[in-house]
Design an enzyme around this catalytic site. Sequence first.
Site, PDB file in Angstrom:
ATOM      1  N   LYS A 194       0.826  -1.209   0.000  1.00  0.00           N
ATOM      2  CA  LYS A 194       0.000   0.000   0.000  1.00  0.00           C
ATOM      3  C   LYS A 194       0.867   1.269   0.000  1.00  0.00           C
ATOM      4  O   LYS A 194       2.071   1.213   0.288  1.00  0.00           O
ATOM      5  CB  LYS A 194      -0.940  -0.037   1.213  1.00  0.00           C
ATOM      6  CG  LYS A 194      -1.932  -1.224   1.171  1.00  0.00           C
ATOM      7  CD  LYS A 194      -2.932  -1.128   2.319  1.00  0.00           C
ATOM      8  CE  LYS A 194      -3.947  -2.267   2.267  1.00  0.00           C
ATOM      9  NZ  LYS A 194      -4.975  -2.126   3.331  1.00  0.00           N
ATOM     10  N   TYR A 203     -12.512  -1.633  -3.356  1.00  0.00           N
ATOM     11  CA  TYR A 203     -13.008  -1.792  -1.979  1.00  0.00           C
ATOM     12  C   TYR A 203     -14.524  -1.605  -1.896  1.00  0.00           C
ATOM     13  O   TYR A 203     -15.038  -1.243  -0.840  1.00  0.00           O
ATOM     14  CB  TYR A 203     -12.290  -0.807  -1.048  1.00  0.00           C
ATOM     15  CG  TYR A 203     -10.878  -1.243  -0.708  1.00  0.00           C
ATOM     16  CD1 TYR A 203     -10.644  -2.322   0.144  1.00  0.00           C
ATOM     17  CD2 TYR A 203      -9.774  -0.581  -1.230  1.00  0.00           C
ATOM     18  CE1 TYR A 203      -9.349  -2.725   0.467  1.00  0.00           C
ATOM     19  CE2 TYR A 203      -8.473  -0.976  -0.912  1.00  0.00           C
ATOM     20  CZ  TYR A 203      -8.276  -2.051  -0.062  1.00  0.00           C
ATOM     21  OH  TYR A 203      -6.999  -2.455   0.259  1.00  0.00           O
ATOM     22  N   PHE A 233     -15.232   4.228   7.370  1.00  0.00           N
ATOM     23  CA  PHE A 233     -13.865   4.545   6.944  1.00  0.00           C
ATOM     24  C   PHE A 233     -13.667   4.487   5.428  1.00  0.00           C
ATOM     25  O   PHE A 233     -12.552   4.630   4.940  1.00  0.00           O
ATOM     26  CB  PHE A 233     -12.870   3.610   7.639  1.00  0.00           C
ATOM     27  CG  PHE A 233     -13.095   2.136   7.386  1.00  0.00           C
ATOM     28  CD1 PHE A 233     -12.639   1.530   6.218  1.00  0.00           C
ATOM     29  CD2 PHE A 233     -13.762   1.352   8.322  1.00  0.00           C
ATOM     30  CE1 PHE A 233     -12.842   0.177   5.981  1.00  0.00           C
ATOM     31  CE2 PHE A 233     -13.971  -0.010   8.091  1.00  0.00           C
ATOM     32  CZ  PHE A 233     -13.508  -0.591   6.923  1.00  0.00           C
ATOM     33  N   ARG A 254      -2.326 -14.447   4.806  1.00  0.00           N
ATOM     34  CA  ARG A 254      -2.961 -13.697   5.904  1.00  0.00           C
ATOM     35  C   ARG A 254      -2.153 -13.883   7.205  1.00  0.00           C
ATOM     36  O   ARG A 254      -2.021 -12.946   7.988  1.00  0.00           O
ATOM     37  CB  ARG A 254      -4.409 -14.162   6.124  1.00  0.00           C
ATOM     38  CG  ARG A 254      -5.336 -13.986   4.923  1.00  0.00           C
ATOM     39  CD  ARG A 254      -5.855 -12.603   4.717  1.00  0.00           C
ATOM     40  NE  ARG A 254      -6.685 -12.109   5.784  1.00  0.00           N
ATOM     41  CZ  ARG A 254      -7.389 -10.975   5.699  1.00  0.00           C
ATOM     42  NH1 ARG A 254      -7.355 -10.236   4.592  1.00  0.00           N
ATOM     43  NH2 ARG A 254      -8.103 -10.548   6.712  1.00  0.00           N
ATOM     44  N   THR A 308      -5.367  -6.917  10.757  1.00  0.00           N
ATOM     45  CA  THR A 308      -5.645  -5.632  10.097  1.00  0.00           C
ATOM     46  C   THR A 308      -5.058  -4.471  10.891  1.00  0.00           C
ATOM     47  O   THR A 308      -4.452  -3.561  10.327  1.00  0.00           O
ATOM     48  CB  THR A 308      -7.177  -5.441   9.963  1.00  0.00           C
ATOM     49  OG1 THR A 308      -7.741  -6.604   9.342  1.00  0.00           O
ATOM     50  CG2 THR A 308      -7.511  -4.211   9.137  1.00  0.00           C
ATOM     51  N   ARG A 358       2.635  -6.559   8.815  1.00  0.00           N
ATOM     52  CA  ARG A 358       1.947  -5.392   9.381  1.00  0.00           C
ATOM     53  C   ARG A 358       2.560  -4.976  10.721  1.00  0.00           C
ATOM     54  O   ARG A 358       2.668  -3.782  11.004  1.00  0.00           O
ATOM     55  CB  ARG A 358       0.445  -5.665   9.493  1.00  0.00           C
ATOM     56  CG  ARG A 358      -0.257  -5.521   8.128  1.00  0.00           C
ATOM     57  CD  ARG A 358      -1.672  -6.025   8.174  1.00  0.00           C
ATOM     58  NE  ARG A 358      -2.444  -5.635   6.997  1.00  0.00           N
ATOM     59  CZ  ARG A 358      -3.616  -6.181   6.679  1.00  0.00           C
ATOM     60  NH1 ARG A 358      -4.146  -7.129   7.434  1.00  0.00           N
ATOM     61  NH2 ARG A 358      -4.266  -5.781   5.605  1.00  0.00           N
ATOM     62  N   ASN A 376      -2.058   0.297   6.621  1.00  0.00           N
ATOM     63  CA  ASN A 376      -1.522  -0.936   7.205  1.00  0.00           C
ATOM     64  C   ASN A 376      -0.638  -1.749   6.245  1.00  0.00           C
ATOM     65  O   ASN A 376      -0.613  -2.971   6.302  1.00  0.00           O
ATOM     66  CB  ASN A 376      -2.657  -1.781   7.815  1.00  0.00           C
ATOM     67  CG  ASN A 376      -3.695  -2.183   6.801  1.00  0.00           C
ATOM     68  OD1 ASN A 376      -3.572  -1.865   5.621  1.00  0.00           O
ATOM     69  ND2 ASN A 376      -4.705  -2.891   7.243  1.00  0.00           N
ATOM     70  N   HIS A 410      -2.133  -5.411   1.519  1.00  0.00           N
ATOM     71  CA  HIS A 410      -3.422  -6.073   1.354  1.00  0.00           C
ATOM     72  C   HIS A 410      -3.171  -7.556   1.138  1.00  0.00           C
ATOM     73  O   HIS A 410      -2.166  -7.933   0.537  1.00  0.00           O
ATOM     74  CB  HIS A 410      -4.141  -5.503   0.115  1.00  0.00           C
ATOM     75  CG  HIS A 410      -5.350  -6.307  -0.289  1.00  0.00           C
ATOM     76  ND1 HIS A 410      -6.562  -6.175   0.336  1.00  0.00           N
ATOM     77  CD2 HIS A 410      -5.507  -7.284  -1.226  1.00  0.00           C
ATOM     78  CE1 HIS A 410      -7.425  -7.037  -0.213  1.00  0.00           C
ATOM     79  NE2 HIS A 410      -6.809  -7.708  -1.162  1.00  0.00           N
ATOM     80  N   GLU A 435      -9.620 -10.312  -7.561  1.00  0.00           N
ATOM     81  CA  GLU A 435      -8.668  -9.210  -7.359  1.00  0.00           C
ATOM     82  C   GLU A 435      -7.489  -9.305  -8.324  1.00  0.00           C
ATOM     83  O   GLU A 435      -6.989  -8.289  -8.818  1.00  0.00           O
ATOM     84  CB  GLU A 435      -8.192  -9.204  -5.907  1.00  0.00           C
ATOM     85  CG  GLU A 435      -9.312  -8.821  -4.947  1.00  0.00           C
ATOM     86  CD  GLU A 435      -8.981  -9.042  -3.469  1.00  0.00           C
ATOM     87  OE1 GLU A 435      -9.861  -8.783  -2.633  1.00  0.00           O
ATOM     88  OE2 GLU A 435      -7.851  -9.488  -3.159  1.00  0.00           O
TER      89      GLU A 435
HETATM   90  P1  ADP Z   1      -8.036  -6.672   5.754  1.00  0.00           P
HETATM   91  O1  ADP Z   1      -7.291  -5.736   4.816  1.00  0.00           O
HETATM   92  O2  ADP Z   1      -7.168  -7.107   6.901  1.00  0.00           O
HETATM   93  O3  ADP Z   1      -8.729  -7.808   5.040  1.00  0.00           O
HETATM   94  P2  ADP Z   1     -10.648  -5.377   5.993  1.00  0.00           P
HETATM   95  O4  ADP Z   1     -11.077  -6.132   4.768  1.00  0.00           O
HETATM   96  O5  ADP Z   1     -11.512  -5.438   7.193  1.00  0.00           O
HETATM   97  O6  ADP Z   1      -9.174  -5.797   6.457  1.00  0.00           O
HETATM   98  O7  ADP Z   1     -10.474  -3.829   5.615  1.00  0.00           O
HETATM   99  C1  ADP Z   1      -9.906  -3.450   4.391  1.00  0.00           C
HETATM  100  C2  ADP Z   1      -8.985  -2.289   4.641  1.00  0.00           C
HETATM  101  O8  ADP Z   1      -9.740  -1.155   5.094  1.00  0.00           O
HETATM  102  C3  ADP Z   1      -7.941  -2.500   5.732  1.00  0.00           C
HETATM  103  O9  ADP Z   1      -6.813  -3.215   5.294  1.00  0.00           O
HETATM  104  C4  ADP Z   1      -7.599  -1.080   6.130  1.00  0.00           C
HETATM  105  O10 ADP Z   1      -6.709  -0.458   5.187  1.00  0.00           O
HETATM  106  C5  ADP Z   1      -8.961  -0.401   6.023  1.00  0.00           C
HETATM  107  N1  ADP Z   1      -9.652  -0.398   7.330  1.00  0.00           N
HETATM  108  C6  ADP Z   1     -10.243  -1.450   7.944  1.00  0.00           C
HETATM  109  N2  ADP Z   1     -10.769  -1.099   9.133  1.00  0.00           N
HETATM  110  C7  ADP Z   1     -10.525   0.235   9.278  1.00  0.00           C
HETATM  111  C8  ADP Z   1     -10.810   1.196  10.290  1.00  0.00           C
HETATM  112  N3  ADP Z   1     -11.488   0.863  11.398  1.00  0.00           N
HETATM  113  N4  ADP Z   1     -10.394   2.480  10.091  1.00  0.00           N
HETATM  114  C9  ADP Z   1      -9.724   2.833   8.973  1.00  0.00           C
HETATM  115  N5  ADP Z   1      -9.413   1.956   7.968  1.00  0.00           N
HETATM  116  C10 ADP Z   1      -9.804   0.683   8.113  1.00  0.00           C
END
Ligand code: ADP
Length: 140
Positions: free
Chosen positions: A11, A51, A59, A87, A93, A104, A114, A117, A128
Amino acid sequence: MASNLTFTMIKPDAVAAGHIGAILAQINKAGFKIVAMKYTKLSEEKAGEFYDIHRARPFFGELVEFMSSGPIVAAVLEKDNAVADFRTLIGATNPAEAEAGTIRALYAKNIGENAVHGSDSDENALIEAAFHFSGVEMFR
Ligand code: ADP
């Protein structure tokens, strides 16, 4: 359909901080083969499309702005049990909850910015991968 592929993005935060090389080295060391890779940048529209599942989340706007704020590295990775193992390699996350040594834990700034992805299912990995790469851009 089970698959041994997953999709990742390094990212904008991790790219800007100069962590591309270290993250790719960690991915290779963990046994993933790079099947496709590109250095690219998402438009706001494309980030929103990627997304889309999070569109109703509070968010979402922040996420789209962040993911289109600078270049990313997009890649397709191959390994047995690719989705779950990747993962595990990237960690939770929220980096505050990510296990020590995970990508991470090492490189993410916060729950939003973070570092990487990782696909959450075999089905999404293929969707994807196809979002970023055509068939002739993947080398298995
Ligand atoms: P992951 O990427 O671990 O699969 P999610 O699918 O839940 O997590 O979320 C997608 C992305 O959205 C996260 O990697 C992060 O960049 C962002 N994100 C998730 N939760 C939050 C939050 N509470 N506040 C801000 N950004 C968030």
